[in-house]
Design a protein around this motif. Structure first.
Motif: not given
Length: 271
Positions: A209-223
């Protein structure tokens, strides 16, 4: 005798040419149908059906404007006016042999890295290995939904999630400030459930769970938080020796059955 032989050859040649002229070749019919589309997968169809169902049952009181937006970039500072100062003596020039260090320009790093082309992948391990059947997380979401529009985050069973989907994360949607954040307490309970299932085995996640992976997960959760509908996505992330394809299935949770207050994100490593 020779003349008869020549006559027979000419007769056979004529018959062969006549028979060939009567043969009609069958040409394939030209079809104007579009090429067959590649099958997207069962999870895509099921999520689309669920999204349409949630859209049809959407209350009219929900604000259509998105409540959560991406983190804004820091505004650029305007250059300050230079004050006139008395001229100072010029600094002595460095010798040509001494290199001058120049700070490189900052690079903008995307949340999801592009996939590297022509990247060699290691060969699969030899031998037949039987995979353990894992229940479907979307089916689990439907079960704890219990006939409601959304399941609540309080219906989540961390013991069952830790047993079958240990790479799940829970995202809290703080509508008061319009921000998303990971629930660290949920991750701790998942880790404890995994250790309780295998007390003599150290738990090591197969996903970084690198910062890039976490940022990507948060972007999908935002949608999901803005639309109120589930979503999923697949991206490639760099690792030590290769690129790893990851898939996220983001499912909405709501306590008041109107606005999404939590998002359950299942991060899966694809083969």
């Amino acid at each position: 005798m020779r003349e008869n032989t020549d006559d027979n050859n000419e007769l056979e040649t004529g018959l062969n040419a006549a028979s060939l002229s009567r043969i009609k070749l069958r040409r394939p019919k030209e079809t104007t149908a579009s090429p067959r589309k590649v099958k997207s997968g069962d999870i895509t169809d099921r999520l689309q059906t669920l999204a349409e169902e949630l859209e049809a049952s959407k209350p009219t009181s929900i604000n259509p404007e998105p409540a959560f937006t991406a983190e804004p970039e820091a505004p650029a500072k305007s250059p300050a006016r230079k004050k006139t100062k008395p001229r100072a003596k010029p600094a002595p020039k460095r010798p040509a042999s001494v290199p001058v260090d120049v700070a490189p320009a900052p690079r903008v790093v995307s949340a999801v890295p592009p996939r590297r082309a022509n990247w060699a992948r290691p060969a699969a391990a030899s031998g037949w290995q039987k995979k353990r059947a894992t229940p479907d997380i979307l089916t689990y979401w439907m079960e704890i939904r219990d006939g409601n529009r959304y399941p609540s985050w309080q219906n989540l069973d961390t013991a069952k999630i830790g047993k079958y989907w240990p790479n799940c994360t829970l995202v809290y949607c703080d509508r008061a400030v319009g921000r998303l954040q990971l629930e660290n307490g949920f991750a701790s309970e998942i880790r404890q459930a995994v250790l309780a299932e295998n007390p003599h085995q150290k738990y090591v996640s197969d996903i970084d769970f690198s910062p890039m992976v976490v940022d990507w997960v948060l972007s999908l959760a935002r949608d999901v938080a803005n639309s109120g509908k589930p979503t999923h996505g697949t991206e490639y992330f760099p690792s030590t020796f290769d690129e790893i394809p990851l898939r996220v299935i983001a499912l909405p949770l709501s306590e008041n059955q109107i606005q999404v207050d939590h998002v359950l994100c299942y991060v899966q490593k694809l083969d």
